[in-house]
Design a protein around this motif. Sequence first.
Motif, PDB file in Angstrom:
ATOM      1  N   UNK A 124       0.513  -2.691 -12.444  1.00 17.54           N
ATOM      2  CA  UNK A 124       1.876  -2.192 -12.299  1.00 17.54           C
ATOM      3  C   UNK A 124       1.779  -0.743 -11.841  1.00 17.54           C
ATOM      4  N   UNK A 125       2.794  -0.302 -11.141  1.00 18.52           N
ATOM      5  CA  UNK A 125       2.866   1.098 -10.695  1.00 18.52           C
ATOM      6  C   UNK A 125       4.233   1.620 -11.079  1.00 18.52           C
ATOM      7  N   UNK A 179       0.895  -1.143   0.000  1.00 20.59           N
ATOM      8  CA  UNK A 179       0.000   0.000   0.000  1.00 20.59           C
ATOM      9  C   UNK A 179       0.942   1.203   0.000  1.00 20.59           C
ATOM     10  N   UNK A 180       0.784   2.132  -0.924  1.00 21.81           N
ATOM     11  CA  UNK A 180       1.778   3.161  -1.197  1.00 21.81           C
ATOM     12  C   UNK A 180       1.223   4.554  -0.908  1.00 21.81           C
ATOM     13  N   UNK A 181       1.927   5.294  -0.058  1.00 21.91           N
ATOM     14  CA  UNK A 181       1.625   6.708   0.183  1.00 21.91           C
ATOM     15  C   UNK A 181       2.652   7.527  -0.585  1.00 21.91           C
ATOM     16  N   UNK A 182       2.179   8.401  -1.458  1.00 24.05           N
ATOM     17  CA  UNK A 182       3.072   9.223  -2.270  1.00 24.05           C
ATOM     18  C   UNK A 182       3.413  10.493  -1.493  1.00 24.05           C
ATOM     19  N   UNK A 183       4.683  10.643  -1.170  1.00 21.16           N
ATOM     20  CA  UNK A 183       5.137  11.860  -0.493  1.00 21.16           C
ATOM     21  C   UNK A 183       5.372  12.968  -1.515  1.00 21.16           C
ATOM     22  N   UNK A 184       5.971  12.625  -2.641  1.00 19.05           N
ATOM     23  CA  UNK A 184       6.208  13.609  -3.699  1.00 19.05           C
ATOM     24  C   UNK A 184       6.264  12.890  -5.036  1.00 19.05           C
ATOM     25  N   UNK A 208      -2.821   7.763  -1.934  1.00 18.71           N
ATOM     26  CA  UNK A 208      -2.488   6.358  -1.684  1.00 18.71           C
ATOM     27  C   UNK A 208      -2.805   5.576  -2.953  1.00 18.71           C
ATOM     28  N   UNK A 209      -2.010   4.563  -3.220  1.00 18.16           N
ATOM     29  CA  UNK A 209      -2.267   3.697  -4.354  1.00 18.16           C
ATOM     30  C   UNK A 209      -1.782   2.288  -4.021  1.00 18.16           C
ATOM     31  N   UNK A 210      -2.110   1.360  -4.886  1.00 19.08           N
ATOM     32  CA  UNK A 210      -1.673  -0.019  -4.722  1.00 19.08           C
ATOM     33  C   UNK A 210      -2.750  -0.968  -5.200  1.00 19.08           C
ATOM     34  N   UNK A 211      -2.381  -2.197  -5.403  1.00 18.04           N
ATOM     35  CA  UNK A 211      -3.336  -3.232  -5.798  1.00 18.04           C
ATOM     36  C   UNK A 211      -3.896  -3.827  -4.509  1.00 18.04           C
TER      37      UNK A 211
END
Length: 193
Positions: free
Chosen positions: A95-96, A49-54, A79-82
């Motif tokens: 894919x990311x 699970x991905x939090x984008x800081x920048x 936030x993003x992710x499968x």
Amino acid sequence: MKKEEIAEDFKEKAELSNADLDYFFQKAEFTSLQKNEHLIRTGDQKVHFVLIQSGCLMTYFKDQSEHVHAIQFGQEMWWTGDLDAIFNKHPSNYAIKALTPAEVYLLNKENFEDLNQHHPVFESYFRKLFQNALISHQKRIIRNISYTAEEKYLEFVKLHPRLELIVPQKYIASYMGITPEFLSKLKRKLAQS
């Protein structure tokens, strides 16, 4: 965006203490990405699970003909992710990749569960996050099935004004479900209006 700014954004959505936030930063793995670098590839077993800081990330699906279908663009504090792969422990369907240099925080399923168990206020935070994501997803479905291409494009620009400067046109077209050539014609038409 710095840790303090991330903390402030978290606090706007839930009543998190400094101890809660410290625990998040202990559990989340920080990493940097170069432009066009993949964070996750289709079929990967290790997903987060991905939090984008920048920066800007694109979550996408590749069909059997190798056509890229943009699912989501994410920027600061997105936030993003499968989620299906993360929570059901199977290979990623998506894919990311970074469309710009990016910095992200990663939570695997175990750390996500640990965070919620030891700091239950995060359950409220993530519930609001998932609730808003579902609302946004439903609105996108309505746009995709009922809007004209022009209406979709105008809504995209309204909702994501900076993305058009960052994201290649072919990905914006993919996100909208049209060809890049059609998007070019549409943009020329709108510029002449």
